[in-house]
Motif scaffolding. Sequence first.
Motif, PDB file in Angstrom:
ATOM      1  N   UNK A  62       0.818  -1.209   0.000  1.00 44.26           N
ATOM      2  CA  UNK A  62       0.000   0.000   0.000  1.00 44.26           C
ATOM      3  C   UNK A  62       0.850   1.255   0.000  1.00 44.26           C
ATOM      4  N   UNK A  63       0.200   2.380   0.282  1.00 44.60           N
ATOM      5  CA  UNK A  63       0.891   3.658   0.291  1.00 44.60           C
ATOM      6  C   UNK A  63      -0.002   4.727  -0.301  1.00 44.60           C
ATOM      7  N   UNK A  64       0.628   5.689  -0.949  1.00 50.65           N
ATOM      8  CA  UNK A  64      -0.137   6.802  -1.541  1.00 50.65           C
ATOM      9  C   UNK A  64       0.148   6.919  -3.030  1.00 50.65           C
ATOM     10  N   UNK A  65      -0.791   7.499  -3.741  1.00 43.81           N
ATOM     11  CA  UNK A  65      -0.565   7.833  -5.151  1.00 43.81           C
ATOM     12  C   UNK A  65      -1.429   9.027  -5.518  1.00 43.81           C
ATOM     13  N   UNK A  66      -1.057   9.698  -6.576  1.00 46.71           N
ATOM     14  CA  UNK A  66      -1.845  10.841  -7.042  1.00 46.71           C
ATOM     15  C   UNK A  66      -3.205  10.368  -7.537  1.00 46.71           C
ATOM     16  N   UNK A  67      -4.149  11.237  -7.408  1.00 46.99           N
ATOM     17  CA  UNK A  67      -5.515  10.919  -7.814  1.00 46.99           C
ATOM     18  C   UNK A  67      -5.811  11.332  -9.242  1.00 46.99           C
TER      19      UNK A  67
END
Lengths: 132, 132
Positions: A62-67
């Motif tokens: 997991x983690x973050x990414x741009x939308x």
Amino acid sequence: MISTRGRYALRVMIDLAEQEPGRYTPLKDVAERQRISKKYTEAIMAGLSKAGLVDAAHGKGGGYRLNRPAEEYSVGEILRITEGDLAPVACLEHGASPCAYAENCRTLPVWDKLNLMVNEYLDSITLASLAE
Amino acid sequence: MISTRGRYALRVMIDLAEQEPGRYTPLKDVAERQRISKKYTEAIMAGLSKAGLVDAAHGKGGGYRLNRPAEEYSVGEILRITEGDLAPVACLEHGASPCAYAENCRTLPVWDKLNLMVNEYLDSITLASLAE
DNA sequence: CCATTTGCCTACCATGTCAATAGGTTGTTT
DNA sequence: AAACAACCTATTGACATGGTAGGCAAATGG
């Protein structure tokens, strides 16, 4: 005017923009690359996530990414979200109690135009133009 | 970015610019007209005086007056003196320890240009244009 | 010469924001 | 179940800000 928080947020967003699109990047990696403490990065990321600028995924991988594509973010948008406001003076802040003497305030037009200039400039810069 | 102190200083200077040139105006009068506490006005005026923007005279019939024609003051000058600095980010402040990563900082050019824009704009406005 | 006016100086205080840390909880994946 | 990673709530120390208090120094008018 622009605090560490806002500047970090911008760097974090640029970092995400430089990762493979669509893939999740763990906060830990971003924090290390940007030399920002993990905990502080968490606080900043929480704001970006709540505002819908980034997408988060729990658990392994997991983690973050741009939308959205990096071209569709402006520096102004990112800063307004993390800083709350970019107004140069208190009496122009969003939700400020209107000054009783605004009608014949000699200085208001100065702040007004300054405010406009700053926002227009920052809105004109896309995240994409800063990445890679 | 621009605190009460700076905004008050500008209003005080405009007030002085609107008085009969060459004549001394007591601080008390300025404070009353501008609806700023006398004590706080003192603190602000002290800075303007020390910087040589205004001229002071003690005793009866004394007070403050501008040191030059109002056309020769810029808003930028007044604000830089009272606020210390108008830099939008800490790493551009006068006397800031240079950032170790400035060389390849993606965001620095943004702040740099913003800084320039803000200062140029405020320097382009004269005190005279705000008075009367 | 003395009282009044006016600027000047030092210290103080209360509030709030900022940067950063700590510790634990919830959710996901393998 | 274990590892991983996001999420939430407090807390801390440092500093800036806005504003006040009291007294001192200088100039003037009478």
